[in-house]
Design an enzyme around this catalytic site. Structure first.
Site, PDB file in Angstrom:
ATOM      1  N   GLY A  93       0.814  -1.219   0.000  1.00  0.00           N
ATOM      2  CA  GLY A  93       0.000   0.000   0.000  1.00  0.00           C
ATOM      3  C   GLY A  93       0.844   1.264   0.000  1.00  0.00           C
ATOM      4  N   ALA A  94       1.876   1.273  -0.828  1.00  0.00           N
ATOM      5  CA  ALA A  94       2.769   2.436  -0.875  1.00  0.00           C
ATOM      6  C   ALA A  94       2.307   3.463  -1.903  1.00  0.00           C
ATOM      7  CB  ALA A  94       4.200   1.992  -1.172  1.00  0.00           C
ATOM      8  N   SER A  96      -0.222   5.540  -1.524  1.00  0.00           N
ATOM      9  CA  SER A  96      -0.782   6.761  -0.936  1.00  0.00           C
ATOM     10  C   SER A  96      -0.473   6.832   0.549  1.00  0.00           C
ATOM     11  CB  SER A  96      -2.294   6.851  -1.184  1.00  0.00           C
ATOM     12  OG  SER A  96      -3.001   6.089  -0.222  1.00  0.00           O
ATOM     13  N   GLY A  97      -0.786   7.973   1.150  1.00  0.00           N
ATOM     14  CA  GLY A  97      -0.721   8.133   2.592  1.00  0.00           C
ATOM     15  C   GLY A  97       0.624   7.784   3.217  1.00  0.00           C
ATOM     16  N   LEU A  98       0.523   7.048   4.318  1.00  0.00           N
ATOM     17  CA  LEU A  98       1.708   6.677   5.094  1.00  0.00           C
ATOM     18  C   LEU A  98       2.712   5.855   4.284  1.00  0.00           C
ATOM     19  CD1 LEU A  98       3.236   6.362   7.799  1.00  0.00           C
ATOM     20  CD2 LEU A  98       1.700   4.456   8.329  1.00  0.00           C
ATOM     21  N   GLY A  99       2.224   4.887   3.538  1.00  0.00           N
ATOM     22  CA  GLY A  99       3.118   4.012   2.777  1.00  0.00           C
ATOM     23  C   GLY A  99       3.937   4.785   1.765  1.00  0.00           C
ATOM     24  N   TYR A 274     -12.671  -2.637  10.993  1.00  0.00           N
ATOM     25  CA  TYR A 274     -11.328  -2.061  10.827  1.00  0.00           C
ATOM     26  C   TYR A 274     -10.543  -2.122  12.147  1.00  0.00           C
ATOM     27  CZ  TYR A 274      -7.635   1.465  10.541  1.00  0.00           C
ATOM     28  OH  TYR A 274      -6.434   2.121  10.618  1.00  0.00           O
TER      29      TYR A 274
HETATM   30  P1  NDP Z   1      -4.327   5.188   2.743  1.00  0.00           P
HETATM   31  O1  NDP Z   1      -5.696   4.828   2.360  1.00  0.00           O
HETATM   32  O2  NDP Z   1      -3.767   6.492   2.317  1.00  0.00           O
HETATM   33  O3  NDP Z   1      -3.322   4.054   2.245  1.00  0.00           O
HETATM   34  C1  NDP Z   1      -3.680   2.719   2.260  1.00  0.00           C
HETATM   35  C2  NDP Z   1      -2.970   1.961   1.179  1.00  0.00           C
HETATM   36  O4  NDP Z   1      -3.423   0.612   1.182  1.00  0.00           O
HETATM   37  C3  NDP Z   1      -3.239   2.500  -0.222  1.00  0.00           C
HETATM   38  O5  NDP Z   1      -2.032   2.508  -0.927  1.00  0.00           O
HETATM   39  C4  NDP Z   1      -4.205   1.492  -0.801  1.00  0.00           C
HETATM   40  O6  NDP Z   1      -4.110   1.351  -2.206  1.00  0.00           O
HETATM   41  C5  NDP Z   1      -3.700   0.230  -0.140  1.00  0.00           C
HETATM   42  N1  NDP Z   1      -4.670  -0.849  -0.242  1.00  0.00           N
HETATM   43  C6  NDP Z   1      -5.978  -0.849   0.110  1.00  0.00           C
HETATM   44  N2  NDP Z   1      -6.541  -2.012  -0.203  1.00  0.00           N
HETATM   45  C7  NDP Z   1      -5.574  -2.783  -0.765  1.00  0.00           C
HETATM   46  C8  NDP Z   1      -5.548  -4.076  -1.319  1.00  0.00           C
HETATM   47  N3  NDP Z   1      -6.649  -4.842  -1.396  1.00  0.00           N
HETATM   48  N4  NDP Z   1      -4.387  -4.548  -1.811  1.00  0.00           N
HETATM   49  C9  NDP Z   1      -3.285  -3.790  -1.776  1.00  0.00           C
HETATM   50  N5  NDP Z   1      -3.251  -2.558  -1.288  1.00  0.00           N
HETATM   51  C10 NDP Z   1      -4.388  -2.053  -0.785  1.00  0.00           C
HETATM   52  O7  NDP Z   1      -4.280   5.035   4.336  1.00  0.00           O
HETATM   53  P2  NDP Z   1      -3.132   5.368   5.412  1.00  0.00           P
HETATM   54  O8  NDP Z   1      -1.887   5.737   4.740  1.00  0.00           O
HETATM   55  O9  NDP Z   1      -3.711   6.267   6.411  1.00  0.00           O
HETATM   56  O10 NDP Z   1      -2.986   3.953   6.117  1.00  0.00           O
HETATM   57  C11 NDP Z   1      -1.793   3.216   6.112  1.00  0.00           C
HETATM   58  C12 NDP Z   1      -1.698   2.372   7.363  1.00  0.00           C
HETATM   59  O11 NDP Z   1      -1.605   3.218   8.503  1.00  0.00           O
HETATM   60  C13 NDP Z   1      -2.892   1.463   7.612  1.00  0.00           C
HETATM   61  O12 NDP Z   1      -2.426   0.210   8.050  1.00  0.00           O
HETATM   62  C14 NDP Z   1      -3.641   2.146   8.734  1.00  0.00           C
HETATM   63  O13 NDP Z   1      -4.358   1.245   9.514  1.00  0.00           O
HETATM   64  C15 NDP Z   1      -2.495   2.754   9.497  1.00  0.00           C
HETATM   65  N6  NDP Z   1      -2.864   3.856  10.373  1.00  0.00           N
HETATM   66  C16 NDP Z   1      -3.356   5.030   9.853  1.00  0.00           C
HETATM   67  C17 NDP Z   1      -3.705   6.073  10.683  1.00  0.00           C
HETATM   68  C18 NDP Z   1      -4.241   7.354  10.153  1.00  0.00           C
HETATM   69  O14 NDP Z   1      -4.553   8.219  10.970  1.00  0.00           O
HETATM   70  N7  NDP Z   1      -4.371   7.544   8.858  1.00  0.00           N
HETATM   71  C19 NDP Z   1      -3.545   5.956  12.128  1.00  0.00           C
HETATM   72  C20 NDP Z   1      -3.055   4.679  12.564  1.00  0.00           C
HETATM   73  C21 NDP Z   1      -2.703   3.691  11.704  1.00  0.00           C
HETATM   74  P3  NDP Z   1      -4.798   2.411  -3.216  1.00  0.00           P
HETATM   75  O15 NDP Z   1      -3.891   3.601  -3.237  1.00  0.00           O
HETATM   76  O16 NDP Z   1      -4.817   1.660  -4.491  1.00  0.00           O
HETATM   77  O17 NDP Z   1      -6.140   2.716  -2.669  1.00  0.00           O
HETATM   78 MG1  PMR Z   2     -10.577   9.689  17.033  1.00  0.00          MG
HETATM   79  C1  PMR Z   2      -8.090  11.718  22.310  1.00  0.00           C
HETATM   80  C2  PMR Z   2      -7.416  11.620  21.228  1.00  0.00           C
HETATM   81  C3  PMR Z   2      -7.842  10.988  19.970  1.00  0.00           C
HETATM   82  C4  PMR Z   2      -6.972  10.446  19.075  1.00  0.00           C
HETATM   83  C5  PMR Z   2      -5.475  10.420  19.183  1.00  0.00           C
HETATM   84  C6  PMR Z   2      -7.746   9.928  18.006  1.00  0.00           C
HETATM   85  C7  PMR Z   2      -7.190   9.254  16.901  1.00  0.00           C
HETATM   86  N1  PMR Z   2      -9.068  10.155  18.235  1.00  0.00           N
HETATM   87  C8  PMR Z   2      -9.181  10.821  19.465  1.00  0.00           C
HETATM   88  C9  PMR Z   2     -10.372  11.204  20.076  1.00  0.00           C
HETATM   89  C10 PMR Z   2     -11.633  11.159  19.516  1.00  0.00           C
HETATM   90  N2  PMR Z   2     -11.950  10.669  18.301  1.00  0.00           N
HETATM   91  C11 PMR Z   2     -12.853  11.627  20.150  1.00  0.00           C
HETATM   92  C12 PMR Z   2     -12.916  12.256  21.517  1.00  0.00           C
HETATM   93  C13 PMR Z   2     -13.881  11.394  19.271  1.00  0.00           C
HETATM   94  C14 PMR Z   2     -15.344  11.660  19.449  1.00  0.00           C
HETATM   95  C15 PMR Z   2     -15.684  12.979  18.998  1.00  0.00           C
HETATM   96  C16 PMR Z   2     -13.291  10.785  18.101  1.00  0.00           C
HETATM   97  C17 PMR Z   2     -14.022  10.394  16.980  1.00  0.00           C
HETATM   98  C18 PMR Z   2     -13.476   9.702  15.909  1.00  0.00           C
HETATM   99  C19 PMR Z   2     -14.165   9.180  14.766  1.00  0.00           C
HETATM  100  C20 PMR Z   2     -15.582   9.280  14.425  1.00  0.00           C
HETATM  101  N3  PMR Z   2     -12.115   9.361  15.814  1.00  0.00           N
HETATM  102  C21 PMR Z   2     -11.974   8.659  14.690  1.00  0.00           C
HETATM  103  C22 PMR Z   2     -13.172   8.531  14.040  1.00  0.00           C
HETATM  104  C23 PMR Z   2     -12.932   7.756  12.861  1.00  0.00           C
HETATM  105  O1  PMR Z   2     -13.740   7.428  12.011  1.00  0.00           O
HETATM  106  C24 PMR Z   2     -11.505   7.322  12.870  1.00  0.00           C
HETATM  107  C25 PMR Z   2     -11.468   5.857  13.096  1.00  0.00           C
HETATM  108  O2  PMR Z   2     -11.897   5.342  14.070  1.00  0.00           O
HETATM  109  O3  PMR Z   2     -10.912   5.114  12.160  1.00  0.00           O
HETATM  110  C26 PMR Z   2     -10.880   3.733  12.463  1.00  0.00           C
HETATM  111  C27 PMR Z   2     -10.911   8.029  14.047  1.00  0.00           C
HETATM  112  C28 PMR Z   2      -9.603   8.129  14.545  1.00  0.00           C
HETATM  113  N4  PMR Z   2      -9.280   8.778  15.717  1.00  0.00           N
HETATM  114  C29 PMR Z   2      -7.929   8.723  15.880  1.00  0.00           C
HETATM  115  C30 PMR Z   2      -7.363   8.000  14.789  1.00  0.00           C
HETATM  116  C31 PMR Z   2      -5.905   7.721  14.628  1.00  0.00           C
HETATM  117  C32 PMR Z   2      -8.386   7.639  13.971  1.00  0.00           C
HETATM  118  C33 PMR Z   2      -8.278   6.921  12.660  1.00  0.00           C
HETATM  119  C34 PMR Z   2      -7.281   6.103  12.173  1.00  0.00           C
HETATM  120  C35 PMR Z   2      -6.922   4.749  12.651  1.00  0.00           C
HETATM  121  O4  PMR Z   2      -7.128   4.297  13.739  1.00  0.00           O
HETATM  122  O5  PMR Z   2      -6.324   4.118  11.872  1.00  0.00           O
END
Ligand code: NDP
Ligand code: PMR
Ligand code: LMG
Length: 399
Positions: A93-94, A96-99, A274
């Protein structure tokens, strides 16, 4: 520099006028060769490529004729000095995003060759180019984690390429917060767990052999975790909460027909699926550590890179959420990190000598300093991890 590039050319070409040569080089290196050719050359000329890489890493082009690091030898000697060969890191998944951000950060060091394992080849190529990654620092290989056949094909193709494997990063994920009904992988498993956990579970198990064979000083297998899968945090208590229960849905096949589409056997919830998959990722890392670290010396690690609120992960969320989520994380929770910063964090876990400890879930504090974080009770449950391992093995055809 154009001068340096010119010396890679056959002498026939070098005889041309300087300006013209530079132009030709530019074309063949960045524009002229089609993506497929680029891809193909990865397979056909691993030795040539390694030759170039060893030159890049020391910045001496003349050394091209004297020092060639064959794949598999972790050092070459250039002008009497030992130089570590480029590390090879596979990142799923490189595209977009983190990758992508991590791929960019690693490529820029000139110490890594990044294999971008992506489901959308063209998207990945465009992403790499617009990130400014130099061609010799990456290659792209197709991998669709929603199909176990594709995973097996990827492993086969990677081995054909002749590259060693030094680090694997299981990064790809999908998040389906607004889905009302489940979708399924090619193998009939609920999509979030199928892609985020099961696809990576097979990939990691297969590539473990390749990591074992690598002679690189620090070999690592990294799986992305998250705060939202950890109920010992505030973020992990936002409903719906993660929870695997007794794994009855997974054991039943996670197919939504004979069993539930959810691991715990409950009603489908995309956001929970998820978060559940992230618990699986963190449990798998620890189980790998328990099973293989001592014998292989491989470092197994997971991490929470911070809240990267701007990535494609939230593409399926409602527009209002996507609008408010970044400022909410920036100004209210203060958990926000940019894609660039998150990429640097993941790059640290890939390569920094200070992060070589195995079995660790890394996080970063407000000053961006890394620390070993505590996982929730469920995400560190060794009994559940073993049960998850055994069921997953059956589901991906390893047992
Ligand atoms: P993105 O959606 O930007 O990146 C996800 C990547 O995964 C994309 O390159 C996507 O491909 C790829 N992907 C999705 N489905 C498939 C599949 N079937 N086969 C191969 N590749 C696939 O998300 P993030 O960069 O945010 O997420 C990266 C990682 O970081 C995840 O593991 C996520 O759980 C983790 N993470 C993210 C957080 C956040 O706040 N964003 C917080 C904590 C963890 P394509 O570009 O083709 O869609
Ligand atoms: Mg969250 C207190 C700190 C904190 C942090 C670090 C995150 C991270 N979130 C926090 C708080 C809250 N969030 C609170 C108080 C709320 C209620 C208002 C809240 C809500 C919320 C939603 C609806 N947060 C979310 C969502 C999502 O849809 C995201 C999610 O759950 O994805 C699975 C998300 C996230 N909050 C984060 C992080 C890192 C995410 C998304 C990414 C992930 O876990 O990969
Ligand atoms: C669910 O709802 C859906 O049901 C589900 O289908 C799925 O979509 C899922 O995660 C996706 O969401 C989530 C819902 C539940 O949350 C929301 O809808 C809130 C959305 C908020 C989004 C951000 C908007 C913020 C707006 C702020 C404006 C920002 C502007 C910035 C400008 C700043 C200027 C300074 O959420 C709720 O139900 C809300 C209740 C949440 C409570 C969570 C807290 C629980 C606390 C429990 C404490 C436990 C203690 C833990 C102890 C730990 C100790 C270490």
């Amino acid at each position: 520099a154009p001068q340096n590039q010119a010396s890679f050319l056959p002498s026939a070409l070098s005889a041309r006028k300087e300006g013209k040569v530079a132009c030709i080089v530019k074309e063949s290196a960045f524009l002229g060769s089609s993506i497929l050719e680029h891809h193909k050359s990865q397979f056909n000329a691993p030795v040539l490529r390694t030759k170039r890489e060893s030159n890049h890493s020391v910045g001496v082009v003349k050394a091209q004729t004297t020092a060639v690091a064959a794949p598999g030898l972790n050092q070459s000697t250039v002008h009497g000095k030992k130089v570590l060969r480029k590390g090879v890191v596979v990142i799923t998944g490189a595209s977009s995003g983190l990758g992508l951000a991590a791929a960019k950060a690693l490529a820029e060091t000139e110490k890594w060759h990044v294999v971008m394992a992506c489901r959308d080849f063209l998207k990945a190529e465009k992403a790499a180019q617009s990130a400014g990654m130099a061609k010799e620092n990456y290659s792209i290989m197709h991998l669709d984690l929603a199909s176990l056949d594709s995973v097996r094909q990827f492993v086969h193709g990677f081995r054909q390429s002749g590259r060693p494997l030094d680090v694997l990063v299981c990064n790809a994920a999908i998040y389906r917060p607004t889905a009302r009904t489940p979708t399924y992988t090619a193998d009939g498993y609920e999509m979030s767990v199928g892609v985020n956990h099961l696809g990576h579970f097979l990939l990691a198990n297969m590539l473990l052999d390749d990591l074992k064979k690598s002679d690189y000083p620090s070999r690592r297998l990294i799986i992305l975790g998250s705060i939202t899968g950890n109920t010992n945090t505030l973020a992990g208590n936002v409903p719906p909460k993660a929870g695997l229960g007794d794994l009855r849905g997974l054991a039943g096949g996670l197919d939504g027909r004979n069993s539930s589409a959810m691991i715990d056997g409950g009603a489908f919830d995309g956001a929970k699926a998820y978060k559940d998959s992230k618990i699986c990722n963190m449990l798998t890392m620890q189980e790998l550590h328990r099973r293989f670290h001592e014998d292989t010396g491989i470092t197994f690690a997971s991490l929470y890179p911070g809240c990267i609120a701007t990535t494609g992960l939230f593409r399926e969320h409602i527009p209002l959420f996507r609008l408010l989520f970044p400022p909410f994380q920036k100004f209210v929770t203060k958990g926000f990190v940019s894609e660039d910063e998150s990429g640097k964090r993941l790059a640290q876990v890939v390569g920094d000598t200070s992060l070589s400890k195995s079995g660790v879930y890394w996080s970063w504090n407000k000053n961006s300093a890394s620390f070993e974080n505590q996982l929730s009770e469920e995400a560190s449950d060794a009994v559940k991890a073993q049960k998850l391992w055994e069921i997953s093995e059956k589901m991906v055809g390893l047992a």
